[in-house]
Design a protein around this motif. Structure first.
Motif, PDB file in Angstrom:
ATOM      1  N   SER A   1       0.831  -1.199   0.000  1.00  0.00           N
ATOM      2  CA  SER A   1       0.000   0.000   0.000  1.00  0.00           C
ATOM      3  C   SER A   1       0.871   1.256   0.000  1.00  0.00           C
ATOM      4  CB  SER A   1      -0.913  -0.005   1.232  1.00  0.00           C
ATOM      5  OG  SER A   1      -1.596   1.217   1.352  1.00  0.00           O
ATOM      6  N   THR A   2       0.399   2.256  -0.686  1.00  0.00           N
ATOM      7  CA  THR A   2       1.082   3.555  -0.701  1.00  0.00           C
ATOM      8  C   THR A   2       0.403   4.565   0.209  1.00  0.00           C
ATOM      9  OG1 THR A   2      -0.227   4.223  -2.636  1.00  0.00           O
ATOM     10  CG2 THR A   2       1.911   3.199  -3.054  1.00  0.00           C
ATOM     11  N   GLU A   3      -0.661   4.117   0.911  1.00  0.00           N
ATOM     12  CA  GLU A   3      -1.388   4.999   1.817  1.00  0.00           C
ATOM     13  C   GLU A   3      -1.648   4.278   3.133  1.00  0.00           C
ATOM     14  OE1 GLU A   3      -4.767   7.247   0.168  1.00  0.00           O
ATOM     15  OE2 GLU A   3      -4.319   6.291  -1.747  1.00  0.00           O
ATOM     16  N   THR A   4      -2.020   5.077   4.135  1.00  0.00           N
ATOM     17  CA  THR A   4      -2.439   4.536   5.422  1.00  0.00           C
ATOM     18  C   THR A   4      -3.889   4.931   5.662  1.00  0.00           C
ATOM     19  OG1 THR A   4      -0.228   4.627   6.396  1.00  0.00           O
ATOM     20  CG2 THR A   4      -2.077   4.603   7.911  1.00  0.00           C
ATOM     21  N   GLY A   5      -4.722   3.967   6.005  1.00  0.00           N
ATOM     22  CA  GLY A   5      -6.124   4.258   6.263  1.00  0.00           C
ATOM     23  C   GLY A   5      -6.960   2.997   6.179  1.00  0.00           C
TER      24      GLY A   5
ATOM     25  N   ALA B   1      -1.545 -13.152 -15.004  1.00  0.00           N
ATOM     26  CA  ALA B   1      -1.268 -13.554 -13.633  1.00  0.00           C
ATOM     27  C   ALA B   1      -2.579 -13.734 -12.872  1.00  0.00           C
ATOM     28  CB  ALA B   1      -0.395 -12.511 -12.940  1.00  0.00           C
ATOM     29  N   ILE B   2      -2.457 -14.258 -11.657  1.00  0.00           N
ATOM     30  CA  ILE B   2      -3.566 -14.343 -10.712  1.00  0.00           C
ATOM     31  C   ILE B   2      -3.285 -13.335  -9.596  1.00  0.00           C
ATOM     32  CG2 ILE B   2      -4.780 -15.790  -9.040  1.00  0.00           C
ATOM     33  CD1 ILE B   2      -5.338 -16.578 -11.895  1.00  0.00           C
ATOM     34  N   ILE B   3      -4.278 -12.521  -9.256  1.00  0.00           N
ATOM     35  CA  ILE B   3      -4.111 -11.508  -8.212  1.00  0.00           C
ATOM     36  C   ILE B   3      -4.910 -11.930  -6.991  1.00  0.00           C
ATOM     37  CG2 ILE B   3      -4.598  -9.136  -7.533  1.00  0.00           C
ATOM     38  CD1 ILE B   3      -3.951  -8.217 -10.289  1.00  0.00           C
ATOM     39  N   GLU B   4      -4.219 -12.091  -5.879  1.00  0.00           N
ATOM     40  CA  GLU B   4      -4.845 -12.418  -4.597  1.00  0.00           C
ATOM     41  C   GLU B   4      -4.951 -11.144  -3.767  1.00  0.00           C
ATOM     42  OE1 GLU B   4      -3.001 -16.959  -4.314  1.00  0.00           O
ATOM     43  OE2 GLU B   4      -2.195 -15.350  -3.042  1.00  0.00           O
ATOM     44  N   VAL B   5      -6.182 -10.816  -3.389  1.00  0.00           N
ATOM     45  CA  VAL B   5      -6.442  -9.594  -2.624  1.00  0.00           C
ATOM     46  C   VAL B   5      -6.309  -9.912  -1.138  1.00  0.00           C
ATOM     47  CG1 VAL B   5      -8.071  -7.726  -2.181  1.00  0.00           C
ATOM     48  CG2 VAL B   5      -8.002  -8.809  -4.430  1.00  0.00           C
ATOM     49  N   LEU B   6      -5.341  -9.296  -0.488  1.00  0.00           N
ATOM     50  CA  LEU B   6      -5.031  -9.607   0.910  1.00  0.00           C
ATOM     51  C   LEU B   6      -5.758  -8.712   1.890  1.00  0.00           C
ATOM     52  CD1 LEU B   6      -1.165 -10.114   0.538  1.00  0.00           C
ATOM     53  CD2 LEU B   6      -3.007 -11.776   0.220  1.00  0.00           C
ATOM     54  N   ALA B   7      -6.284  -7.585   1.433  1.00  0.00           N
ATOM     55  CA  ALA B   7      -7.000  -6.653   2.305  1.00  0.00           C
ATOM     56  C   ALA B   7      -8.452  -6.571   1.866  1.00  0.00           C
ATOM     57  CB  ALA B   7      -6.365  -5.263   2.259  1.00  0.00           C
TER      58      ALA B   7
ATOM     59  N   GLY C   1       3.089   0.604   3.185  1.00  0.00           N
ATOM     60  CA  GLY C   1       4.105  -0.426   3.089  1.00  0.00           C
ATOM     61  C   GLY C   1       3.614  -1.825   3.384  1.00  0.00           C
ATOM     62  N   ALA C   2       2.368  -1.966   3.842  1.00  0.00           N
ATOM     63  CA  ALA C   2       1.815  -3.295   4.117  1.00  0.00           C
ATOM     64  C   ALA C   2       1.339  -3.933   2.814  1.00  0.00           C
ATOM     65  CB  ALA C   2       0.666  -3.207   5.105  1.00  0.00           C
ATOM     66  N   PRO C   3       1.512  -5.243   2.635  1.00  0.00           N
ATOM     67  CA  PRO C   3       1.063  -5.895   1.389  1.00  0.00           C
ATOM     68  C   PRO C   3      -0.462  -5.928   1.303  1.00  0.00           C
ATOM     69  CG  PRO C   3       1.868  -7.528   2.954  1.00  0.00           C
ATOM     70  CD  PRO C   3       2.195  -6.194   3.547  1.00  0.00           C
ATOM     71  N   VAL C   4      -0.984  -5.531   0.153  1.00  0.00           N
ATOM     72  CA  VAL C   4      -2.428  -5.580  -0.085  1.00  0.00           C
ATOM     73  C   VAL C   4      -2.785  -6.534  -1.216  1.00  0.00           C
ATOM     74  CG1 VAL C   4      -2.903  -3.272   0.817  1.00  0.00           C
ATOM     75  CG2 VAL C   4      -2.234  -3.533  -1.577  1.00  0.00           C
ATOM     76  N   LEU C   5      -1.803  -6.878  -2.049  1.00  0.00           N
ATOM     77  CA  LEU C   5      -2.026  -7.807  -3.152  1.00  0.00           C
ATOM     78  C   LEU C   5      -0.867  -8.779  -3.217  1.00  0.00           C
ATOM     79  CD1 LEU C   5      -3.163  -5.343  -5.991  1.00  0.00           C
ATOM     80  CD2 LEU C   5      -4.648  -6.833  -4.633  1.00  0.00           C
ATOM     81  N   ASN C   6      -1.178  -9.981  -3.682  1.00  0.00           N
ATOM     82  CA  ASN C   6      -0.163 -10.997  -3.947  1.00  0.00           C
ATOM     83  C   ASN C   6      -0.355 -11.471  -5.380  1.00  0.00           C
ATOM     84  OD1 ASN C   6       1.999 -12.774  -3.276  1.00  0.00           O
ATOM     85  ND2 ASN C   6       0.513 -14.443  -3.083  1.00  0.00           N
ATOM     86  N   VAL C   7       0.611 -11.165  -6.234  1.00  0.00           N
ATOM     87  CA  VAL C   7       0.510 -11.485  -7.658  1.00  0.00           C
ATOM     88  C   VAL C   7       1.227 -12.806  -7.905  1.00  0.00           C
ATOM     89  CG1 VAL C   7       0.947 -10.683  -9.999  1.00  0.00           C
ATOM     90  CG2 VAL C   7       0.469  -9.026  -8.174  1.00  0.00           C
ATOM     91  N   VAL C   8       0.481 -13.767  -8.447  1.00  0.00           N
ATOM     92  CA  VAL C   8       1.017 -15.116  -8.677  1.00  0.00           C
ATOM     93  C   VAL C   8       1.145 -15.345 -10.176  1.00  0.00           C
ATOM     94  CG1 VAL C   8       0.662 -17.581  -8.288  1.00  0.00           C
ATOM     95  CG2 VAL C   8      -0.099 -15.921  -6.573  1.00  0.00           C
TER      96      VAL C   8
END
Length: 416
Positions: free
Chosen positions: A203-207, A226-232, A241-248
């Motif tokens: 993430s580039t933002e906090t909220g 690719a496959i996009i896994e949404v973590l949030a 800085g927290a991961p919000v997506l995981n690209v497989v």
């Protein structure tokens, strides 16, 4: 929904928007009378195009200013009362009430209509035919104001009532549940656990996550193969800085990475539209405030349990009908499902925590949790049973009389 549509919907619900729209329409109606003047028969213009319209407009202008001021004061009083007796999160339903916004917008629009019309009359803007159109428009405006005033009188009598606000929160929770179920897993497939070794997008933002645009994510996934896994999920608090997506299956370019971050909309506070858990938490906050020593209103807490049960029951019925058909346009998206255990724990479970020392509330909580566990087998029934056991333990500890503890035990054991 798309990010632009989400912000447009949020903006359209503000009182400013509706009042401005009504005001602009009223001003346009006052000035547009001359456009229709050629259509007025001469006989009608001689009868209605005199000085009567000015007196009617003057009376309407003075009354609308007083009515608009009174209505705004009533809304502020109701907001303050709801914030003090329920919770500030529940008080926002007063200002978001469509009938309240419509009444204020109508009164402000009618006031501006009369002011603009009076100024135009003073400047000899209208001829006899134009004054006739203005007179007819004024009669229509009076009818609209009269209808809105009657509706507003009925609404203002219930504006700050606990039952009315609870019903609005319940309806908002139900709508959020339907929206979430209608696009379950963001229109893709269920995500159980993230795939190891994927390309993390941070993430580039906090909220708080307010909205996720699955269509934009699908386009990126197709482009990158690719496959996009949404973590949030909507309602989650995410720090920069927290991961919000995981690209497989691929590594995103810098442009796609920035676009993927743009699919998330953040706000400084949670929103209900796609976050039913937040609505359930608001319900539990109302119950907690009702059970505080300063309020001491267990009846409202029982109503909160009833509202939460109805929402959860409807959600159970919808989930039992099976997962919605997978969206072929979002087949590359993987997302978490709504946590049913959290819904129970943070609504009825929280009321059970705050109401453990009140035998009536404790019994009601046991009855609701027992009914939920009976409606569904599997994990959700286990969650309801666990919350029932926790609520029972709390009541055992908080209730001083053995007779009251027996009542709660009996409610927990009934039907077991």
């Amino acid at each position: 929904m798309s990010g632009s549509w989400f912000w447009l919907v949020r903006f359209s619900r503000r009182l400013l928007v509706r009042a401005s729209f009504y005001a602009a329409f009223a001003v346009l109606a006052a000035l547009a009378a001359v456009w229709f003047a050629p259509l007025v028969p001469r006989e009608l213009a001689e009868r209605l195009g005199g000085e009567a319209v000015e007196g009617v407009l003057t009376a309407l202008a003075s009354s609308m200013l007083a009515v608009a001021t009174f209505s705004l004061s009533a809304m502020v009083v109701a907001y303050t009362a709801a914030a003090a007796q329920m919770t500030p999160r529940a008080a926002s339903f007063v200002t978001d009430d469509s009938a309240t916004q419509g009444a204020l917008a109508t009164f402000v629009g009618a006031f501006l209509f009369t002011i603009v019309a009076l100024v135009a009359l003073g400047a000899n803007y209208y001829g006899e035919e134009g004054r006739t159109i203005l007179f007819l428009a004024t009669l229509i405006m009076i009818g609209l104001v009269a209808v809105r005033l009657v509706v507003w009188i009925d609404r203002v009598s219930r504006l700050a009532q606990h039952g009315h606000i609870l019903l609005q929160i319940e309806e908002a929770a139900r709508a959020a549940m339907k929206a979430r179920h209608g696009r379950r897993f963001l229109g893709g497939k269920r995500l159980e656990t993230p795939t190891a070794g994927g390309d993390a997008v941070v993430s580039t933002e906090t909220g708080y996550v307010a909205n996720i645009d699955p269509t934009k994510l699908q386009e990126i996934a197709v482009r990158a193969d690719a496959i996009i896994e949404v973590l949030a999920s909507p309602g989650d608090f995410v720090v920069r800085g927290a991961p919000v997506l995981n690209v497989v299956g691929a590594k995103l370019s810098d442009e796609d990475r920035a676009a993927a971050c743009g699919a998330f909309s953040f706000r400084h506070a949670r929103t209900i539209e796609q976050d039913p858990l937040y609505a359930m938490q608001i319900l539990s906050e109302v119950g907690a405030r009702a059970l505080s020593p300063g309020v001491n209103d267990p009846g409202t807490a029982i109503l909160v349990v009833d509202s939460a049960f109805r929402v959860l029951e409807e959600w159970i019925i919808e989930t039992e009908e099976g997962d919605p058909a997978e969206c072929s346009t979002c087949d590359r998206i993987r997302a978490y499902d709504l946590d049913g255990c959290a819904l129970i724990a943070q609504s009825i479970g929280e009321v059970g925590r705050y109401g453990a020392a009140d035998v009536a509330v404790a019994v009601k909580v046991q009855e609701a949790l027992r009914a939920l566990s009976a409606k569904r087998s599997g994990g959700l029934a286990v969650c309801a049973s666990q919350q029932g056991a926790i609520a029972l333990a709390r009541a055992e500890h908080a209730l001083p009389l053995e007779f009251d503890r027996e009542r709660v035990r009996a409610a927990a054991a009934k039907g077991a």
